[in-house]
Design a protein around this motif. Structure first.
Motif, PDB file in Angstrom:
ATOM      1  N   ASP A  88      -5.938   8.125  -8.987  1.00 13.59           N
ATOM      2  CA  ASP A  88      -6.428   6.765  -9.200  1.00 13.59           C
ATOM      3  C   ASP A  88      -5.243   5.804  -9.244  1.00 13.59           C
ATOM      4  O   ASP A  88      -4.184   6.135  -9.781  1.00 13.59           O
ATOM      5  CB  ASP A  88      -7.205   6.679 -10.512  1.00 13.59           C
ATOM      6  CG  ASP A  88      -8.604   7.260 -10.386  1.00 13.59           C
ATOM      7  OD1 ASP A  88      -8.920   7.797  -9.307  1.00 13.59           O
ATOM      8  OD2 ASP A  88      -9.371   7.180 -11.360  1.00 13.59           O
ATOM      9  N   CYS A 121     -13.347   1.906  -4.887  1.00 13.56           N
ATOM     10  CA  CYS A 121     -12.160   1.047  -4.776  1.00 13.56           C
ATOM     11  C   CYS A 121     -12.227  -0.056  -5.833  1.00 13.56           C
ATOM     12  O   CYS A 121     -13.303  -0.606  -6.089  1.00 13.56           O
ATOM     13  CB  CYS A 121     -12.077   0.401  -3.391  1.00 13.56           C
ATOM     14  SG  CYS A 121     -12.178   1.562  -2.006  1.00 13.56           S
ATOM     15  N   GLN A 122     -11.104  -0.394  -6.395  1.00  8.01           N
ATOM     16  CA  GLN A 122     -11.055  -1.508  -7.341  1.00  8.01           C
ATOM     17  C   GLN A 122     -11.530  -2.800  -6.688  1.00  8.01           C
ATOM     18  O   GLN A 122     -12.083  -3.676  -7.348  1.00  8.01           O
ATOM     19  CB  GLN A 122      -9.632  -1.701  -7.877  1.00  8.01           C
ATOM     20  CG  GLN A 122      -9.171  -0.655  -8.873  1.00  8.01           C
ATOM     21  CD  GLN A 122      -7.769  -0.923  -9.398  1.00  8.01           C
ATOM     22  OE1 GLN A 122      -7.192  -1.979  -9.123  1.00  8.01           O
ATOM     23  NE2 GLN A 122      -7.221   0.021 -10.144  1.00  8.01           N
ATOM     24  N   GLU A 123     -11.333  -2.901  -5.378  1.00  2.41           N
ATOM     25  CA  GLU A 123     -11.706  -4.120  -4.657  1.00  2.41           C
ATOM     26  C   GLU A 123     -13.215  -4.212  -4.430  1.00  2.41           C
ATOM     27  O   GLU A 123     -13.715  -5.237  -3.973  1.00  2.41           O
ATOM     28  CB  GLU A 123     -10.988  -4.160  -3.300  1.00  2.41           C
ATOM     29  CG  GLU A 123      -9.484  -4.257  -3.370  1.00  2.41           C
ATOM     30  CD  GLU A 123      -8.790  -2.923  -3.662  1.00  2.41           C
ATOM     31  OE1 GLU A 123      -7.561  -2.930  -3.823  1.00  2.41           O
ATOM     32  OE2 GLU A 123      -9.481  -1.887  -3.734  1.00  2.41           O
ATOM     33  N   LYS A 153      -2.975   3.070  -3.502  1.00  3.42           N
ATOM     34  CA  LYS A 153      -3.440   2.059  -2.550  1.00  3.42           C
ATOM     35  C   LYS A 153      -3.425   2.640  -1.144  1.00  3.42           C
ATOM     36  O   LYS A 153      -2.375   3.088  -0.665  1.00  3.42           O
ATOM     37  CB  LYS A 153      -2.556   0.809  -2.610  1.00  3.42           C
ATOM     38  CG  LYS A 153      -2.616   0.082  -3.957  1.00  3.42           C
ATOM     39  CD  LYS A 153      -1.703  -1.143  -3.948  1.00  3.42           C
ATOM     40  CE  LYS A 153      -1.751  -1.886  -5.276  1.00  3.42           C
ATOM     41  NZ  LYS A 153      -3.068  -2.512  -5.507  1.00  3.42           N
ATOM     42  N   PRO A 211     -15.617  -3.351   0.364  1.00  5.66           N
ATOM     43  CA  PRO A 211     -14.914  -2.124   0.014  1.00  5.66           C
ATOM     44  C   PRO A 211     -15.823  -1.130  -0.713  1.00  5.66           C
ATOM     45  O   PRO A 211     -16.801  -1.520  -1.336  1.00  5.66           O
ATOM     46  CB  PRO A 211     -13.789  -2.600  -0.902  1.00  5.66           C
ATOM     47  CG  PRO A 211     -13.595  -4.051  -0.559  1.00  5.66           C
ATOM     48  CD  PRO A 211     -14.974  -4.542  -0.235  1.00  5.66           C
ATOM     49  N   TYR A 262       0.838  -1.184   0.000  1.00  2.00           N
ATOM     50  CA  TYR A 262       0.000   0.000   0.000  1.00  2.00           C
ATOM     51  C   TYR A 262       0.879   1.241   0.000  1.00  2.00           C
ATOM     52  O   TYR A 262       2.065   1.192   0.320  1.00  2.00           O
ATOM     53  CB  TYR A 262      -0.955   0.003   1.200  1.00  2.00           C
ATOM     54  CG  TYR A 262      -0.248  -0.007   2.544  1.00  2.00           C
ATOM     55  CD1 TYR A 262       0.033   1.178   3.217  1.00  2.00           C
ATOM     56  CD2 TYR A 262       0.136  -1.204   3.139  1.00  2.00           C
ATOM     57  CE1 TYR A 262       0.674   1.171   4.446  1.00  2.00           C
ATOM     58  CE2 TYR A 262       0.777  -1.230   4.362  1.00  2.00           C
ATOM     59  CZ  TYR A 262       1.041  -0.040   5.017  1.00  2.00           C
ATOM     60  OH  TYR A 262       1.683  -0.054   6.229  1.00  2.00           O
ATOM     61  N   CYS A 292      -7.790  -0.076  -0.076  1.00  2.00           N
ATOM     62  CA  CYS A 292      -8.626   0.459  -1.149  1.00  2.00           C
ATOM     63  C   CYS A 292      -7.723   1.004  -2.254  1.00  2.00           C
ATOM     64  O   CYS A 292      -6.942   1.931  -2.008  1.00  2.00           O
ATOM     65  CB  CYS A 292      -9.536   1.571  -0.621  1.00  2.00           C
ATOM     66  SG  CYS A 292     -10.378   2.528  -1.905  1.00  2.00           S
ATOM     67  N   THR A 293      -7.827   0.414  -3.435  1.00  3.66           N
ATOM     68  CA  THR A 293      -7.102   0.932  -4.595  1.00  3.66           C
ATOM     69  C   THR A 293      -8.050   1.878  -5.323  1.00  3.66           C
ATOM     70  O   THR A 293      -9.065   1.452  -5.873  1.00  3.66           O
ATOM     71  CB  THR A 293      -6.677  -0.206  -5.535  1.00  3.66           C
ATOM     72  OG1 THR A 293      -5.904  -1.165  -4.790  1.00  3.66           O
ATOM     73  CG2 THR A 293      -5.841   0.337  -6.687  1.00  3.66           C
ATOM     74  N   ILE A 294      -7.753   3.160  -5.280  1.00  4.10           N
ATOM     75  CA  ILE A 294      -8.684   4.173  -5.777  1.00  4.10           C
ATOM     76  C   ILE A 294      -8.951   3.992  -7.270  1.00  4.10           C
ATOM     77  O   ILE A 294      -8.018   3.895  -8.072  1.00  4.10           O
ATOM     78  CB  ILE A 294      -8.143   5.592  -5.495  1.00  4.10           C
ATOM     79  CG1 ILE A 294      -7.961   5.788  -3.980  1.00  4.10           C
ATOM     80  CG2 ILE A 294      -9.084   6.650  -6.053  1.00  4.10           C
ATOM     81  CD1 ILE A 294      -7.317   7.113  -3.611  1.00  4.10           C
TER      82      ILE A 294
END
Length: 208
Positions: free
Chosen positions: A134, A101-103, A137, A97, A37, A67-69
């Motif tokens: 974007d 977030c990508q997750e 992490k 999430p 992260y 959280c991956t923006i």
């Protein structure tokens, strides 16, 4: 062992040590899995306790704490995560999430959270992440709230007992002269101050 070989081994050991330090600075270890992260975000659990409990519970159940923006994918993620979950008056459908977030997206944890708590939390998180691009992490650090509900007034404070009026002292006249001086003559039976002592003929009217 030659001096050249000793020097080579020393340089290699120092290099490996340096790489290890760099990895440990930005790596979250959970069992055998490692998640890298870029930033840490400490969530204000005591300010938004209901949202905090949902995030904490979801993470404990195995959902990602990172959280991956991905702002561009938020709308699609939200549609997938909330599909089939009805709205409820006074509550928001909180996702973890988050949709940004990508997750997030299909399979995300969804819970009904009181609207004021959830929207306040969303505004706070949005502000904190506004400076990140974007792909960044962010590790969410969430602790259990110290207080799960706002202070409630005690029963004594919420419904204070009605104040009783002070008891009135009985009216007593020692003579009809005193009754006349007070402007209360004649006194009839049942009037304040009436007494048989003042009603000599006993007809129910004193100090005629």
């Amino acid at each position: 062992m030659s001096k050249l070989r000793l020097l080579f081994l020393l340089v290699l050991a120092l290099a490996l040590s340096g790489c290890s330090d760099v990895l440990s600075q930005k790596t979250l270890t959970s069992g055998a899995a490692q998640t890298e992260y870029d930033h840490e975000l400490i969530f204000p659990s005591d300010t938004y306790p209901e949202t905090a409990l949902h995030i904490l519970g979801a993470i404990e159940q195995g959902y990602s704490s990172v959280c991956t923006i991905d702002r561009g994918g938020a709308e699609d993620n939200r549609k997938q995560s909330l599909a089939g979950i009805d709205t409820r008056k006074g509550y928001d459908r909180d996702e973890w999430p988050m949709a940004m977030c990508q997750e997030g997206g299909k399979g995300a944890s969804v819970a009904y959270v009181e609207s004021r708590d959830n929207r306040g939390a969303g505004s706070w998180v949005g502000h904190q992440l506004s400076g990140y691009e974007d792909g960044t992490k962010v590790l969410f650090i969430v602790e259990k709230p110290k207080k799960l509900f706002p202070d409630q007034p005690s029963p004594a404070t919420a419904n204070p007992p009605a104040k009783s009026s002070p008891a009135k002292e009985p009216v007593v006249y020692s003579s009809c002269a005193e009754v006349r001086k007070a402007g209360k003559s004649p006194l009839r039976k049942g009037d304040p101050g009436y007494s048989l002592k003042l009603d000599r003929d006993g007809d129910g009217v004193a100090c005629e």
